[in-house]
Design an enzyme around this catalytic site. Structure first.
Site, PDB file in Angstrom:
ATOM      1  N   ARG A  70      -2.248  -5.913 -25.377  1.00 15.36           N
ATOM      2  CA  ARG A  70      -1.227  -5.249 -24.570  1.00 15.36           C
ATOM      3  C   ARG A  70      -1.741  -4.905 -23.175  1.00 15.36           C
ATOM      4  O   ARG A  70      -1.002  -4.968 -22.182  1.00 15.36           O
ATOM      5  CB  ARG A  70      -0.768  -3.975 -25.277  1.00 15.36           C
ATOM      6  CG  ARG A  70       0.283  -3.159 -24.548  1.00 15.36           C
ATOM      7  CD  ARG A  70       0.303  -1.731 -25.069  1.00 15.36           C
ATOM      8  NE  ARG A  70      -0.977  -1.078 -24.854  1.00 15.36           N
ATOM      9  CZ  ARG A  70      -1.446  -0.087 -25.611  1.00 15.36           C
ATOM     10  NH1 ARG A  70      -0.743   0.367 -26.622  1.00 15.36           N
ATOM     11  NH2 ARG A  70      -2.625   0.457 -25.347  1.00 15.36           N
TER      12      ARG A  70
ATOM     13  N   ARG B  27     -12.005  -5.203 -15.951  1.00 20.09           N
ATOM     14  CA  ARG B  27     -12.513  -5.309 -17.326  1.00 20.09           C
ATOM     15  C   ARG B  27     -11.934  -6.551 -17.996  1.00 20.09           C
ATOM     16  O   ARG B  27     -10.780  -6.914 -17.738  1.00 20.09           O
ATOM     17  CB  ARG B  27     -12.130  -4.070 -18.145  1.00 20.09           C
ATOM     18  CG  ARG B  27     -12.670  -2.769 -17.591  1.00 20.09           C
ATOM     19  CD  ARG B  27     -12.425  -1.637 -18.572  1.00 20.09           C
ATOM     20  NE  ARG B  27     -11.011  -1.439 -18.841  1.00 20.09           N
ATOM     21  CZ  ARG B  27     -10.290  -0.422 -18.398  1.00 20.09           C
ATOM     22  NH1 ARG B  27     -10.855   0.486 -17.630  1.00 20.09           N
ATOM     23  NH2 ARG B  27      -9.019  -0.305 -18.690  1.00 20.09           N
TER      24      ARG B  27
END
Length: 418
Positions: free
Chosen positions: A219, A229
């Site tokens: 998600r 990231r």
């Protein structure tokens, strides 16, 4: 008016938000009396509410001494995670900190005051947390210390290491979430609210954590990209793009969705384990604590499947949908029906040209085999014309009022904390 249009499209959400506000919330998550607690524990519960988006209320609804053990377990791991997330700590300092963090539980004066993270209070006032840790029964202390040690070692391993293979994806998710599931399960058994098998079967407990963590990672693709990231496994995304960031490019949207669908298919393999695990639970508060995040996760995956919005913005389930899941997921048959409903929703969206379509159909077949179709829960979204008309009228009269009430459910929409 946008909120009004949204509710008119889902009139059942209005009814369920009202049901939630007018007693449904406390039926699932009764209010905890903090006045009888000592100063240290009150402080710990304050930190819990400040640092947890998803778990504070369900932790406080647990029975007996297990509640305090899980609260302290959460805060210890939150402190450890805060160290791992703090990019201002040099690696030559951070790695030994992660390896040794569990030992600070037995050092009354240890604290860390140089963190820049938003949850730094759990490090700055770690003496209060560690004191309450040492006040727990030894059986709880042993579990918390052991999991903290293993998680710290795992976090240190992945500090400078990207997730390449699916095996490493499972390993990373084990360190940051599977170990949490294993630790919680051992605490459940140690409290004697659950049978010993719950704490002993680490494979099932690990799957509970992996299902939630993979859902979060899937998600949160865009958010993680914006913050630099990367948690999607290279073994999968490299078949669709040269760089993981390329999936955000408009010209790559078709292959991006195919990559997304493959990862969701991987995550769905944990659902049978989740159902087996939940079927063993006897205590109602423990069942609610475990089941609510899992049904939120399957609903989130159904919303994300074959959805281009994952690469363009935020995908989350509706507030009315979230409170319905919270109130309904109180027994194993209901949870099976919820799982069945959402995998059927995914099944209906499988593109015939999707490279993972056969695998997705196969894993859905395995989930169907352990779920129970045809229960009342599976058909809870069918409403009579009279009800729909009344709901629309109610929406027109009270949409502004309900927009205020719905804020109470905001923290439960996510599958869980990262």
């Amino acid at each position: 008016m946008e909120l009004l249009r949204k509710w008119l499209g889902h009139p059942e959400d209005i009814y369920n938000l009202l049901r939630f506000k007018m007693g449904g919330y406390r039926a699932v998550m009764p209010r905890m009396d903090t006045d009888s607690l000592g100063c240290g524990l009150r402080t710990c519960y304050r930190y819990l509410n400040q640092t947890s988006r998803s778990f504070a209320a369900v932790i406080q609804a647990l029975d007996g001494e297990l509640r305090h053990a899980v609260c302290i377990f959460y805060l210890v791991l939150r402190a450890l995670d805060t160290v791992e997330d703090d990019m201002s700590i040099p690696l030559d300092v951070k790695v030994p900190m992660l390896h040794e963090f569990h030992s600070h539980l037995y050092q009354p004066d240890w604290k860390y005051t140089e963190s820049k993270e938003k949850d730094r209070q759990v490090l700055e006032d770690f003496p209060t947390i560690s004191m309450e840790f040492r006040n727990l029964s030894k059986v709880y202390q042993d579990v918390i210390s052991d999991i903290c040690h293993k998680m710290g070692v795992g976090m240190a391993e992945f500090l400078e290491k990207k997730v390449d293979s699916l095996h490493e994806w499972d390993k990373y998710c084990h360190y940051v979430a599977g170990l949490v599931g294993i630790g919680l399960s051992r605490l459940f058994s140690a409290s004697e609210l659950e049978d010993s098998i719950v704490g002993q079967d680490t494979d099932l407990a690990n799957s509970m954590g992996l299902f939630l963590q993979k859902t979060n990672i899937i998600r949160d693709y865009l958010e993680d990209q914006l913050e630099g990231r990367e948690f999607w496994p290279r073994e999968v995304w490299s078949r669709y793009a040269k760089k993981l960031s390329d999936l955000t490019k408009p010209e790559n949207i078709d292959v991006a969705v195919q990559c997304l669908n493959e990862l969701i298919t991987n995550a769905l393999h944990h659902v049978p384990d989740v159902l087996t695990y939940l079927s063993r639970l006897k205590n109602q508060s423990v069942f609610n604590f475990c089941a609510i995040p899992q049904v939120m996760a399957i609903a989130t995956l159904a919303a994300c499947y074959n959805n281009q919005q994952v690469f363009r913005g935020v995908v989350k389930i509706r507030k009315g949908q979230a409170v319905t899941l919270m109130m309904d997921a109180t027994n194993i048959q209901a949870v099976k029906a919820i799982m069945y409903q959402y995998v059927e929703e995914i099944y209906q969206k499988i593109p015939s040209t999707d490279p993972s379509s056969n695998k997705t159909q196969q894993v859905i077949a395995s989930i169907r085999a352990v779920s129970l179709p045809g229960s009342p829960m599976a058909s809870r979204h069918h409403y009579s014309p009279i009800y729909l008309s009344c709901a629309m009228l109610l929406a027109a009269l009270s949409w502004q009022y309900l927009s205020t009430l719905s804020k109470a459910t905001e923290e439960y929409v996510q599958a869980g904390d990262n």
